[in-house]
Design an enzyme around this catalytic site. Sequence first.
Site, PDB file in Angstrom:
ATOM      1  N   CYS A  78     -44.695 -11.998 -62.541  1.00 39.67           N
ATOM      2  CA  CYS A  78     -46.016 -12.494 -62.945  1.00 39.67           C
ATOM      3  C   CYS A  78     -46.958 -11.338 -63.332  1.00 39.67           C
ATOM      4  CB  CYS A  78     -46.570 -13.394 -61.853  1.00 39.67           C
ATOM      5  SG  CYS A  78     -47.704 -14.609 -62.519  1.00 39.67           S
ATOM      6  N   HIS A 169     -42.615 -16.979 -59.732  1.00 39.92           N
ATOM      7  CA  HIS A 169     -42.602 -16.363 -58.398  1.00 39.92           C
ATOM      8  C   HIS A 169     -41.370 -16.774 -57.597  1.00 39.92           C
ATOM      9  CE1 HIS A 169     -46.751 -14.699 -58.253  1.00 39.92           C
ATOM     10  NE2 HIS A 169     -47.010 -15.667 -59.122  1.00 39.92           N
ATOM     11  N   GLU A 171     -40.194 -15.446 -55.081  1.00 32.04           N
ATOM     12  CA  GLU A 171     -40.433 -15.208 -53.645  1.00 32.04           C
ATOM     13  C   GLU A 171     -41.095 -16.406 -52.971  1.00 32.04           C
ATOM     14  OE1 GLU A 171     -42.135 -14.049 -56.103  1.00 32.04           O
ATOM     15  OE2 GLU A 171     -44.271 -13.993 -55.618  1.00 32.04           O
TER      16      GLU A 171
HETATM   17  N1  GLN Z   1     -53.214 -14.255 -63.995  1.00 33.47           N
HETATM   18  C1  GLN Z   1     -52.781 -13.020 -63.391  1.00 33.47           C
HETATM   19  C2  GLN Z   1     -53.010 -11.845 -64.343  1.00 33.47           C
HETATM   20  O1  GLN Z   1     -53.212 -12.025 -65.485  1.00 33.47           O
HETATM   21  C3  GLN Z   1     -51.319 -13.090 -62.979  1.00 33.47           C
HETATM   22  C4  GLN Z   1     -51.127 -14.187 -61.950  1.00 33.47           C
HETATM   23  C5  GLN Z   1     -50.001 -13.959 -60.977  1.00 33.47           C
HETATM   24  O2  GLN Z   1     -49.512 -12.855 -60.803  1.00 33.47           O
HETATM   25  N2  GLN Z   1     -49.636 -15.023 -60.285  1.00 33.47           N
HETATM   26  O3  GLN Z   1     -52.971 -10.737 -63.917  1.00 33.47           O
END
Ligand code: GLN
Length: 188
Positions: A78, A169, A171
């Site tokens: 992410c 994610h 995890e």
């Molecule tokens: N929206 C976050 C970003 O742009 C990422 C979100 C996440 O890691 N769950 O950094």
Amino acid sequence: MLIGILSLQGDFYLHEKAFDELDVSSIEVKTIHDFDKISALVIPGGESTVILKYIIEERLEGKVIDFYKKGNPIWGTCAGAILIAKTVSNPIQHSLGLIDITVERNAYGRQVDSFITEAVTVLPGGKMEIVCIRAPKIQRVGKGVTVLAKSGEEVFLVRQGTILASTFHPELTDDRRVQRYFLSMIKK
Ligand code: GLN
């Protein structure tokens, strides 16, 4: 074998817990000195702008790039995927450029638009549950990049050489296939 989890901000402790479940030791990576002990690095989800700020403050950028150049695996989830992508949009943001993908930040909307879906994956064991939280979207996949999980046209998990990136994610679910796959990328 010791896994380093970049622990500047975000859900790093959940990655530690996931590796614990597999009886794999991990340490929290916070400074340049922590890199000497580890054989792979996880960059967790969180807020990429905040993690980037700390990476720069702690002078970790060069260290992560050196670690990559030595052939060590790095997995970004992410926000972590945003940080290792070649190009970031919405808005344009500095990144480490370790994997040839373009990601759009917050591409599915705000926190309330977070979702769970299912993807087909080349990892053995059938479909994979995908938990996306204010996730980025992989908009472009470079020639050298292999897609490992997708749903329709949406790409969720990619690999290029020693770099793994997931916009979701792993995890947060009980499925440890992505962790196992990442561990298999560590040179023996
Ligand atoms: N929206 C976050 C970003 O742009 C990422 C979100 C996440 O890691 N769950 O950094």
